[in-house]
Design a protein around this motif. Structure first.
Motif, PDB file in Angstrom:
ATOM      1  N   THR A   1      -1.044  -5.223   5.152  1.00  0.00           N
ATOM      2  CA  THR A   1      -1.603  -4.859   3.849  1.00  0.00           C
ATOM      3  C   THR A   1      -1.367  -5.979   2.838  1.00  0.00           C
ATOM      4  O   THR A   1      -2.280  -6.397   2.119  1.00  0.00           O
ATOM      5  CB  THR A   1      -0.978  -3.546   3.349  1.00  0.00           C
ATOM      6  N   ALA A   2      -0.145  -6.491   2.789  1.00  0.00           N
ATOM      7  CA  ALA A   2       0.163  -7.591   1.878  1.00  0.00           C
ATOM      8  C   ALA A   2      -0.612  -8.848   2.258  1.00  0.00           C
ATOM      9  O   ALA A   2      -1.075  -9.595   1.383  1.00  0.00           O
ATOM     10  CB  ALA A   2       1.668  -7.868   1.890  1.00  0.00           C
ATOM     11  N   ALA A   3      -0.778  -9.074   3.562  1.00  0.00           N
ATOM     12  CA  ALA A   3      -1.539 -10.239   4.021  1.00  0.00           C
ATOM     13  C   ALA A   3      -2.996 -10.148   3.593  1.00  0.00           C
ATOM     14  O   ALA A   3      -3.617 -11.157   3.228  1.00  0.00           O
ATOM     15  CB  ALA A   3      -1.441 -10.358   5.542  1.00  0.00           C
ATOM     16  N   LEU A   4      -3.553  -8.945   3.624  1.00  0.00           N
ATOM     17  CA  LEU A   4      -4.940  -8.750   3.201  1.00  0.00           C
ATOM     18  C   LEU A   4      -5.105  -9.091   1.721  1.00  0.00           C
ATOM     19  O   LEU A   4      -6.122  -9.659   1.311  1.00  0.00           O
ATOM     20  CB  LEU A   4      -5.351  -7.301   3.470  1.00  0.00           C
ATOM     21  N   ALA A   5      -4.091  -8.772   0.931  1.00  0.00           N
ATOM     22  CA  ALA A   5      -4.137  -9.138  -0.486  1.00  0.00           C
ATOM     23  C   ALA A   5      -4.228 -10.647  -0.648  1.00  0.00           C
ATOM     24  O   ALA A   5      -4.961 -11.151  -1.510  1.00  0.00           O
ATOM     25  CB  ALA A   5      -2.894  -8.602  -1.198  1.00  0.00           C
ATOM     26  N   GLY A   6      -3.505 -11.385   0.196  1.00  0.00           N
ATOM     27  CA  GLY A   6      -3.554 -12.832   0.137  1.00  0.00           C
ATOM     28  C   GLY A   6      -4.908 -13.397   0.517  1.00  0.00           C
ATOM     29  O   GLY A   6      -5.405 -14.349  -0.105  1.00  0.00           O
ATOM     30  N   VAL A   7      -5.538 -12.803   1.544  1.00  0.00           N
ATOM     31  CA  VAL A   7      -6.872 -13.224   1.974  1.00  0.00           C
ATOM     32  C   VAL A   7      -7.870 -13.059   0.837  1.00  0.00           C
ATOM     33  O   VAL A   7      -8.698 -13.948   0.565  1.00  0.00           O
ATOM     34  CB  VAL A   7      -7.311 -12.416   3.212  1.00  0.00           C
ATOM     35  N   LEU A   8      -7.798 -11.922   0.158  1.00  0.00           N
ATOM     36  CA  LEU A   8      -8.734 -11.664  -0.932  1.00  0.00           C
ATOM     37  C   LEU A   8      -8.439 -12.523  -2.159  1.00  0.00           C
ATOM     38  O   LEU A   8      -9.361 -12.977  -2.849  1.00  0.00           O
ATOM     39  CB  LEU A   8      -8.702 -10.181  -1.299  1.00  0.00           C
ATOM     40  N   ALA A   9      -7.167 -12.762  -2.429  1.00  0.00           N
ATOM     41  CA  ALA A   9      -6.807 -13.584  -3.580  1.00  0.00           C
ATOM     42  C   ALA A   9      -7.391 -14.989  -3.452  1.00  0.00           C
ATOM     43  O   ALA A   9      -7.782 -15.604  -4.459  1.00  0.00           O
ATOM     44  CB  ALA A   9      -5.293 -13.657  -3.722  1.00  0.00           C
ATOM     45  N   ALA A  10      -7.484 -15.485  -2.214  1.00  0.00           N
ATOM     46  CA  ALA A  10      -8.062 -16.812  -1.997  1.00  0.00           C
ATOM     47  C   ALA A  10      -9.539 -16.856  -2.376  1.00  0.00           C
ATOM     48  O   ALA A  10     -10.088 -17.932  -2.628  1.00  0.00           O
ATOM     49  CB  ALA A  10      -7.888 -17.213  -0.526  1.00  0.00           C
ATOM     50  N   ARG A  11     -10.187 -15.695  -2.442  1.00  0.00           N
ATOM     51  CA  ARG A  11     -11.591 -15.612  -2.842  1.00  0.00           C
ATOM     52  C   ARG A  11     -11.742 -15.201  -4.310  1.00  0.00           C
ATOM     53  O   ARG A  11     -12.847 -14.952  -4.784  1.00  0.00           O
ATOM     54  CB  ARG A  11     -12.327 -14.598  -1.971  1.00  0.00           C
ATOM     55  N   GLY A  12     -10.613 -15.037  -5.004  1.00  0.00           N
ATOM     56  CA  GLY A  12     -10.665 -14.612  -6.393  1.00  0.00           C
ATOM     57  C   GLY A  12     -10.797 -13.117  -6.568  1.00  0.00           C
ATOM     58  O   GLY A  12     -11.083 -12.629  -7.672  1.00  0.00           O
ATOM     59  N   VAL A  13     -10.592 -12.368  -5.482  1.00  0.00           N
ATOM     60  CA  VAL A  13     -10.709 -10.904  -5.511  1.00  0.00           C
ATOM     61  C   VAL A  13      -9.312 -10.299  -5.582  1.00  0.00           C
ATOM     62  O   VAL A  13      -8.401 -10.718  -4.855  1.00  0.00           O
ATOM     63  CB  VAL A  13     -11.447 -10.381  -4.263  1.00  0.00           C
ATOM     64  N   THR A  14      -9.126  -9.329  -6.450  1.00  0.00           N
ATOM     65  CA  THR A  14      -7.826  -8.668  -6.590  1.00  0.00           C
ATOM     66  C   THR A  14      -7.760  -7.443  -5.691  1.00  0.00           C
ATOM     67  O   THR A  14      -8.700  -6.642  -5.647  1.00  0.00           O
ATOM     68  CB  THR A  14      -7.586  -8.237  -8.048  1.00  0.00           C
ATOM     69  N   TYR A  15      -6.645  -7.305  -4.977  1.00  0.00           N
ATOM     70  CA  TYR A  15      -6.451  -6.196  -4.039  1.00  0.00           C
ATOM     71  C   TYR A  15      -5.311  -5.312  -4.532  1.00  0.00           C
ATOM     72  O   TYR A  15      -4.218  -5.801  -4.857  1.00  0.00           O
ATOM     73  CB  TYR A  15      -6.117  -6.764  -2.661  1.00  0.00           C
ATOM     74  N   LEU A  16      -5.575  -4.004  -4.615  1.00  0.00           N
ATOM     75  CA  LEU A  16      -4.557  -3.012  -4.940  1.00  0.00           C
ATOM     76  C   LEU A  16      -4.399  -2.070  -3.766  1.00  0.00           C
ATOM     77  O   LEU A  16      -5.376  -1.478  -3.310  1.00  0.00           O
ATOM     78  CB  LEU A  16      -4.959  -2.212  -6.182  1.00  0.00           C
ATOM     79  N   ASP A  17      -3.191  -1.942  -3.226  1.00  0.00           N
ATOM     80  CA  ASP A  17      -2.984  -0.921  -2.195  1.00  0.00           C
ATOM     81  C   ASP A  17      -2.550   0.358  -2.905  1.00  0.00           C
ATOM     82  O   ASP A  17      -1.411   0.537  -3.300  1.00  0.00           O
ATOM     83  CB  ASP A  17      -1.997  -1.370  -1.115  1.00  0.00           C
ATOM     84  N   ALA A  18      -3.541   1.221  -3.086  1.00  0.00           N
ATOM     85  CA  ALA A  18      -3.385   2.421  -3.913  1.00  0.00           C
ATOM     86  C   ALA A  18      -3.291   3.643  -3.013  1.00  0.00           C
ATOM     87  O   ALA A  18      -4.248   4.400  -2.855  1.00  0.00           O
ATOM     88  CB  ALA A  18      -4.552   2.550  -4.884  1.00  0.00           C
ATOM     89  N   THR A  19      -2.130   3.825  -2.402  1.00  0.00           N
ATOM     90  CA  THR A  19      -1.963   4.937  -1.480  1.00  0.00           C
ATOM     91  C   THR A  19      -1.859   6.255  -2.247  1.00  0.00           C
ATOM     92  O   THR A  19      -1.491   6.289  -3.425  1.00  0.00           O
ATOM     93  CB  THR A  19      -0.719   4.731  -0.601  1.00  0.00           C
ATOM     94  N   VAL A  20      -2.176   7.339  -1.557  1.00  0.00           N
ATOM     95  CA  VAL A  20      -2.314   8.650  -2.194  1.00  0.00           C
ATOM     96  C   VAL A  20      -1.380   9.651  -1.520  1.00  0.00           C
ATOM     97  O   VAL A  20      -1.388   9.789  -0.293  1.00  0.00           O
ATOM     98  CB  VAL A  20      -3.768   9.151  -2.090  1.00  0.00           C
ATOM     99  N   SER A  21      -0.585  10.343  -2.304  1.00  0.00           N
ATOM    100  CA  SER A  21       0.251  11.421  -1.791  1.00  0.00           C
ATOM    101  C   SER A  21      -0.435  12.746  -2.087  1.00  0.00           C
ATOM    102  O   SER A  21      -0.527  13.164  -3.243  1.00  0.00           O
ATOM    103  CB  SER A  21       1.640  11.392  -2.445  1.00  0.00           C
ATOM    104  N   GLY A  22      -0.945  13.374  -1.031  1.00  0.00           N
ATOM    105  CA  GLY A  22      -1.659  14.636  -1.177  1.00  0.00           C
ATOM    106  C   GLY A  22      -2.817  14.718  -0.205  1.00  0.00           C
ATOM    107  O   GLY A  22      -3.229  13.704   0.368  1.00  0.00           O
ATOM    108  N   SER A  23      -3.337  15.903  -0.025  1.00  0.00           N
ATOM    109  CA  SER A  23      -4.431  16.150   0.908  1.00  0.00           C
ATOM    110  C   SER A  23      -5.773  16.036   0.200  1.00  0.00           C
ATOM    111  O   SER A  23      -5.849  15.893  -1.018  1.00  0.00           O
ATOM    112  CB  SER A  23      -4.301  17.556   1.500  1.00  0.00           C
ATOM    113  N   SER A  24      -6.843  16.132   0.987  1.00  0.00           N
ATOM    114  CA  SER A  24      -8.183  16.096   0.387  1.00  0.00           C
ATOM    115  C   SER A  24      -8.390  17.281  -0.558  1.00  0.00           C
ATOM    116  O   SER A  24      -9.040  17.139  -1.606  1.00  0.00           O
ATOM    117  CB  SER A  24      -9.253  16.091   1.485  1.00  0.00           C
ATOM    118  N   ALA A  25      -7.832  18.450  -0.218  1.00  0.00           N
ATOM    119  CA  ALA A  25      -7.948  19.603  -1.116  1.00  0.00           C
ATOM    120  C   ALA A  25      -7.243  19.323  -2.440  1.00  0.00           C
ATOM    121  O   ALA A  25      -7.728  19.689  -3.519  1.00  0.00           O
ATOM    122  CB  ALA A  25      -7.360  20.849  -0.453  1.00  0.00           C
ATOM    123  N   GLN A  26      -6.096  18.652  -2.381  1.00  0.00           N
ATOM    124  CA  GLN A  26      -5.370  18.320  -3.605  1.00  0.00           C
ATOM    125  C   GLN A  26      -6.088  17.234  -4.400  1.00  0.00           C
ATOM    126  O   GLN A  26      -6.035  17.232  -5.628  1.00  0.00           O
ATOM    127  CB  GLN A  26      -3.940  17.905  -3.248  1.00  0.00           C
TER     128      GLN A  26
END
Length: 299
Positions: free
Chosen positions: A106-131
């Motif tokens: 996940t952190a490595a993917l952020a680096g790949v995107l940063a090299a293209r000028g794209v910002t990466y946020l790993d925005a994980t979610v605690s909860g189910s689809s119903a929540q």
């Protein structure tokens, strides 16, 4: 809920499964336009019916949206989608990855995107689809602090609270920690109800007693009745949680921890999956903990 400041700002959404479709519903209700992609035509049609627009190619989403949410099974699929966006991704875009993945890739993917000028946020979610549909989830977001602030309107639309956890990859780490505790709470509830059932206790009363005493956990409110009544229509699939638990055990052991509780939890989930419950709701873990049915011996 905070509505977007610009009318009908378009959010990209790649992955329209249980969580992705719930995100779409929240975003559309919050005043955003949604351009979504999924390989399944039925899911694209479902998005169209909600008022969004479904497309077949991720490149089209990246081409037209400044902020793109990924809702995919693992970091592997996320990396594949990012690779498919090569030549279309552009500086200034923000990719919001809600996938529960391995923190290092996940952190490595952020680096790949940063090299293209794209910002990466790993925005994980605690909860189910119903929540998610009820706006009751918590987001744990790693990555650039300014980009986190820039996406506050999206996070407020999806959930009730968002935490900035630090650098890219820390959202994934925090999700593993919270999923460990959540999953063990669910497994403990299932084993407790299975024991009550084997002792011929009334399960509704057992659940009421547990809710009223120090044994209480919030998982009883979301999964207790489901376990009692066998309502296993999926809000969050058992096999998906098994994927997370395997990653939890692996990550913990790499850090030098024995992880005995999570290893036992993994074994129970694997038994439930082997018995055919993998595509059902994760509350179906109780099926692997119930006393086996005694069959009469044929004469």
């Amino acid at each position: 809920m905070i509505a977007p400041s610009a009318p009908a700002a378009t959010i990209g959404l790649i992955g329209l499964g249980l969580m992705g479709s719930a995100f779409a519903g929240r975003l559309l209700a919050g005043g955003f336009a949604v351009l979504g992609c999924d390989i399944d035509p039925a899911k694209r049609e479902a998005l169209n019916a909600l008022g969004g627009r479904g497309v077949a190619r991720a490149q089209e989403v990246f081409q037209h949206c400044d902020r793109v949410i990924l809702s995919l099974p693992s970091h592997r699929e996320a990396a594949q989608v990012i690779a498919a966006g090569d030549g279309v991704l552009r500086p200034g875009q923000i990719v919001i990855d809600t996938t529960t993945g391995d923190p290092e890739p996940t952190a490595a993917l952020a680096g790949v995107l940063a090299a293209r000028g794209v910002t990466y946020l790993d925005a994980t979610v605690s909860g189910s689809s119903a929540q998610v549909r009820g706006g009751a989830v918590t987001l744990m977001v790693g990555g650039n602090a300014a980009a986190f602030a820039q996406c506050a309107d999206v996070f407020a639309c999806i959930g009730r609270q968002a935490f900035h956890t630090g650098a890219a990859g820390t959202g994934a780490k925090m999700k593993l920690v919270t999923n460990l505790v959540l999953g063990l709470n669910r497994a403990a509830l299932a084993e407790g109800l299975a024991l009550a059932e084997s002792l011929d206790l009334n399960l509704e009363q057992t659940l009421a007693v547990m809710r009223a005493c120090p044994a209480y956990s919030r998982i009883m409110d979301t999964k207790g009745e489901r376990m009692i009544h066998g309502d296993f229509a999926p809000d969050a699939r058992l096999s998906q949680h098994l994927k997370d638990v395997r990653l939890i055990v692996e990550t913990g052991q790499q850090a030098g921890l024995p992880m005995p509780l999570s290893a036992a939890h993994r074994a129970v989930l694997e038994a439930a999956e082997a018995a055919g419950w993998g595509e059902r709701d994760n509350s179906a873990i109780i099926q692997a903990l119930r006393a086996p049915v005694t069959r009469p011996v044929e004469p």
